[in-house]
Design a protein around this motif. Structure first.
Motif, short mmCIF file in Angstrom:
data_model
loop_
_atom_site.label_atom_id
_atom_site.label_comp_id
_atom_site.label_asym_id
_atom_site.label_seq_id
_atom_site.Cartn_x
_atom_site.Cartn_y
_atom_site.Cartn_z
N MET A 122 47.67 -75.66 -98.52
CA MET A 122 49.09 -76.29 -98.52
C MET A 122 50.06 -75.22 -98.30
SD MET A 122 49.01 -79.09 -101.55
CE MET A 122 50.36 -79.90 -101.06
N ILE A 123 51.28 -75.49 -97.56
CA ILE A 123 52.08 -74.60 -97.43
C ILE A 123 53.39 -74.79 -98.45
CG2 ILE A 123 53.79 -73.86 -95.58
CD1 ILE A 123 51.72 -74.75 -93.42
N TRP A 124 53.66 -74.07 -99.28
CA TRP A 124 54.71 -74.29 -100.44
C TRP A 124 56.02 -73.93 -99.63
CZ3 TRP A 124 53.26 -77.18 -104.22
CH2 TRP A 124 52.05 -77.15 -104.68
N ASP A 125 56.04 -72.72 -98.73
CA ASP A 125 57.27 -72.30 -98.43
C ASP A 125 57.09 -72.11 -96.91
OD1 ASP A 125 59.52 -70.67 -97.66
OD2 ASP A 125 59.58 -69.48 -99.30
N VAL A 126 57.73 -73.18 -96.13
CA VAL A 126 57.59 -73.19 -94.81
C VAL A 126 57.97 -71.73 -94.11
CG1 VAL A 126 58.20 -74.39 -92.61
CG2 VAL A 126 57.56 -75.60 -94.62
N ASN A 127 59.29 -71.59 -94.43
CA ASN A 127 59.78 -70.27 -93.76
C ASN A 127 59.09 -68.95 -94.03
OD1 ASN A 127 62.11 -71.51 -92.90
ND2 ASN A 127 63.33 -71.25 -94.75
N GLU A 128 58.38 -68.82 -95.28
CA GLU A 128 57.58 -67.82 -95.49
C GLU A 128 56.28 -67.91 -94.51
OE1 GLU A 128 54.96 -66.10 -99.40
OE2 GLU A 128 56.71 -67.05 -99.68
N GLU B 265 55.08 -65.04 -91.69
CA GLU B 265 53.86 -64.48 -91.85
C GLU B 265 53.05 -64.57 -90.52
OE1 GLU B 265 50.68 -62.13 -94.01
OE2 GLU B 265 52.91 -62.66 -94.67
N GLN B 266 53.14 -65.89 -90.15
CA GLN B 266 52.36 -66.11 -88.79
C GLN B 266 52.94 -65.13 -87.50
OE1 GLN B 266 49.44 -67.95 -88.81
NE2 GLN B 266 50.00 -67.86 -90.85
N HIS B 267 54.27 -65.04 -87.61
CA HIS B 267 54.81 -64.23 -86.32
C HIS B 267 54.44 -62.88 -86.81
CE1 HIS B 267 57.20 -67.81 -85.54
NE2 HIS B 267 57.16 -67.30 -84.49
N TYR B 268 54.48 -62.33 -88.03
CA TYR B 268 54.07 -61.10 -88.52
C TYR B 268 52.81 -60.55 -88.20
CZ TYR B 268 53.04 -57.13 -91.34
OH TYR B 268 52.49 -55.80 -91.64
N LEU B 269 51.92 -61.25 -88.39
CA LEU B 269 50.60 -61.17 -88.21
C LEU B 269 50.20 -61.07 -86.52
CD1 LEU B 269 48.75 -63.48 -90.76
CD2 LEU B 269 48.85 -60.98 -90.56
#
Length: 79
Positions: free
Chosen positions: A16-22, A26-30
């Protein structure tokens, strides 16, 4: 409060994704990190995308936000 934490705990394991912005950050960072590990630099073209993730545009925005915060701090000190 403890009851709420225990009740929510099992859902962390089902993705589950609790914080969409986070999550998006994180996806872009990775992906940017992966680009760096493969190429040895972060001079990512602005139109560089991996699937639906536009990593180049995201990184450009990150750099712009860092510069903006830097100048805001300088302005606050000089007032």
């Amino acid at each position: 409060m403890q009851q709420i934490k225990l009740w929510c705990l099992p859902y962390w394991h089902v993705g589950m994704i609790w914080d969409v912005n986070e999550y998006l950050w994180e996806q872009h960072y990775l992906l940017a990190k992966e680009f760096y590990e493969e190429n040895g630099h972060l001079n990512i073209p602005r139109n560089y995308s991996v699937g639906k993730w536009n990593v180049g545009y995201w990184l450009k925005n990150q750099k712009r936000q860092i510069k903006r915060r830097h100048y805001e701090r300088i302005e606050k000190k000089n007032w």
